[in-house]
Design a protein around this motif. Sequence first.
Motif, PDB file in Angstrom:
ATOM      1  N   LEU A  47       0.821  -1.211   0.000  1.00 42.28           N
ATOM      2  CA  LEU A  47       0.000   0.000   0.000  1.00 42.28           C
ATOM      3  C   LEU A  47       0.855   1.262   0.000  1.00 42.28           C
ATOM      4  N   ARG A  48       0.473   2.190  -0.828  1.00 43.23           N
ATOM      5  CA  ARG A  48       1.152   3.480  -0.902  1.00 43.23           C
ATOM      6  C   ARG A  48       0.370   4.504  -0.076  1.00 43.23           C
ATOM      7  N   VAL A  49       0.470   4.332   1.233  1.00 43.73           N
ATOM      8  CA  VAL A  49      -0.145   5.260   2.183  1.00 43.73           C
ATOM      9  C   VAL A  49       0.652   5.186   3.477  1.00 43.73           C
ATOM     10  N   THR A  50       0.878   6.324   4.108  1.00 46.13           N
ATOM     11  CA  THR A  50       1.635   6.430   5.349  1.00 46.13           C
ATOM     12  C   THR A  50       0.869   7.345   6.299  1.00 46.13           C
ATOM     13  N   PRO A  51       1.295   7.440   7.559  1.00 48.03           N
ATOM     14  CA  PRO A  51       0.651   8.385   8.471  1.00 48.03           C
ATOM     15  C   PRO A  51       0.679   9.825   7.964  1.00 48.03           C
ATOM     16  N   ASP A  52       1.660  10.157   7.139  1.00 46.71           N
ATOM     17  CA  ASP A  52       1.756  11.524   6.620  1.00 46.71           C
ATOM     18  C   ASP A  52       0.913  11.755   5.367  1.00 46.71           C
ATOM     19  N   THR A  53       0.372  10.682   4.784  1.00 46.37           N
ATOM     20  CA  THR A  53      -0.365  10.838   3.520  1.00 46.37           C
ATOM     21  C   THR A  53      -1.797  10.329   3.610  1.00 46.37           C
ATOM     22  N   VAL A  54      -2.351  10.240   4.839  1.00 47.97           N
ATOM     23  CA  VAL A  54      -3.689   9.672   4.983  1.00 47.97           C
ATOM     24  C   VAL A  54      -4.772  10.515   4.315  1.00 47.97           C
ATOM     25  N   ASP A  55      -4.471  11.766   4.043  1.00 54.29           N
ATOM     26  CA  ASP A  55      -5.442  12.626   3.364  1.00 54.29           C
ATOM     27  C   ASP A  55      -4.992  13.042   1.966  1.00 54.29           C
ATOM     28  N   ALA A  56      -3.889  12.514   1.489  1.00 53.14           N
ATOM     29  CA  ALA A  56      -3.372  12.896   0.184  1.00 53.14           C
ATOM     30  C   ALA A  56      -4.237  12.316  -0.929  1.00 53.14           C
ATOM     31  N   PRO A  57      -4.609  13.113  -1.915  1.00 55.06           N
ATOM     32  CA  PRO A  57      -5.456  12.596  -2.997  1.00 55.06           C
ATOM     33  C   PRO A  57      -4.850  11.401  -3.730  1.00 55.06           C
ATOM     34  N   GLY A  58      -3.522  11.351  -3.818  1.00 55.05           N
ATOM     35  CA  GLY A  58      -2.877  10.292  -4.579  1.00 55.05           C
ATOM     36  C   GLY A  58      -2.585   9.030  -3.796  1.00 55.05           C
ATOM     37  N   ARG A  59      -3.067   8.944  -2.561  1.00 52.93           N
ATOM     38  CA  ARG A  59      -2.784   7.761  -1.731  1.00 52.93           C
ATOM     39  C   ARG A  59      -3.575   6.545  -2.228  1.00 52.93           C
ATOM     40  N   ASP A  60      -3.092   5.354  -1.919  1.00 48.98           N
ATOM     41  CA  ASP A  60      -3.896   4.150  -2.062  1.00 48.98           C
ATOM     42  C   ASP A  60      -4.947   4.142  -0.959  1.00 48.98           C
ATOM     43  N   ARG A  61      -6.108   3.585  -1.270  1.00 49.26           N
ATOM     44  CA  ARG A  61      -7.173   3.438  -0.283  1.00 49.26           C
ATOM     45  C   ARG A  61      -7.315   1.970   0.111  1.00 49.26           C
ATOM     46  N   PHE A  62      -7.384   1.700   1.420  1.00 52.95           N
ATOM     47  CA  PHE A  62      -7.648   0.339   1.894  1.00 52.95           C
ATOM     48  C   PHE A  62      -8.947   0.338   2.680  1.00 52.95           C
ATOM     49  N   LEU A  63      -9.871  -0.542   2.289  1.00 56.12           N
ATOM     50  CA  LEU A  63     -11.172  -0.644   2.932  1.00 56.12           C
ATOM     51  C   LEU A  63     -11.290  -2.004   3.599  1.00 56.12           C
ATOM     52  N   LEU A  64     -11.494  -2.007   4.909  1.00 56.42           N
ATOM     53  CA  LEU A  64     -11.682  -3.256   5.642  1.00 56.42           C
ATOM     54  C   LEU A  64     -13.172  -3.562   5.688  1.00 56.42           C
ATOM     55  N   SER A  65     -13.645  -4.339   4.727  1.00 55.08           N
ATOM     56  CA  SER A  65     -15.051  -4.724   4.750  1.00 55.08           C
ATOM     57  C   SER A  65     -15.316  -5.713   5.878  1.00 55.08           C
ATOM     58  N   LYS A  66     -14.348  -6.577   6.146  1.00 57.15           N
ATOM     59  CA  LYS A  66     -14.456  -7.556   7.232  1.00 57.15           C
ATOM     60  C   LYS A  66     -14.185  -6.831   8.562  1.00 57.15           C
ATOM     61  N   GLY A  67     -15.079  -5.894   8.880  1.00 60.32           N
ATOM     62  CA  GLY A  67     -14.806  -4.962   9.965  1.00 60.32           C
ATOM     63  C   GLY A  67     -15.254  -5.399  11.333  1.00 60.32           C
ATOM     64  N   HIS A  68     -15.815  -6.608  11.450  1.00 57.84           N
ATOM     65  CA  HIS A  68     -16.247  -7.052  12.771  1.00 57.84           C
ATOM     66  C   HIS A  68     -15.132  -7.759  13.538  1.00 57.84           C
TER      67      HIS A  68
END
Length: 233
Positions: A47-68
């Motif tokens: 994943l191309r996302v870090t604590p410094d880029t969590v709001d950057a438009p160009g970041r990768d998005r990770f969605l945890l659908s298995k959220g339980h």
Amino acid sequence: MTNTTTARTFDHHDMNRLMGLMTGDEKHGPAATSTLDVLWVLYDRVLRVTPDTVDAPGRDRFLLSKGHGPMAYYAVLAAHGFFGEELLPGFGAYDSPLGHHPDRTLVPGVEIGSGSLGHGLPLAVGSVLGLRAQGLTDPRVWVLIGDAELDEGSNHEAIAYAGPAGLEQLHTVVIDNASSSHGRPGGIAARFEAAGWSVESVDGRDHEALYAAFTAPHPGRPRAVVARVDPKD
């Protein structure tokens, strides 16, 4: 919530300790541990996302659908500096940001509030379409779902649409720990293949196999990786 970081360097061997800091009656331990290796490889190497880029438009998005079962998710986020490990022992407490379902408004790096089965993959499809509408074709969208979520019709609508639409930015990881009530004729991979996805099935504990599957090219098609995990493991 304060997004604290630590100078300490973590590796995969720290995960059991970090997960052990989280206790309670509703921690869904098996649901969490089945995702641990997939989450680690994604955040550590893909994943191309870090604590410094969590709001950057160009970041990768990770969605945890298995959220339980978010314990492994929280442990991996803490290990990668999205928040400090001192928050982990408060998991599930009234005043803790780390709820039994992840909350995007409280936890840095979390993209969606999840836990209700069947929502993540349709949201991921919408995320890709939204990125395309903004001219953002480089960010990738990843979603992790459980095999039992494939009993939900919303997932099949998303699968049926994403293949013919050629949503190359979309990546789905299915944790197959044989928990589905009905299963899929021909297996999980066959369902995605029938809809025109690029698909691979791998051992969900084998980090090198996971990495290779996650990074394989799939021009013009969405990608699905079925990560098989022994339910007794």
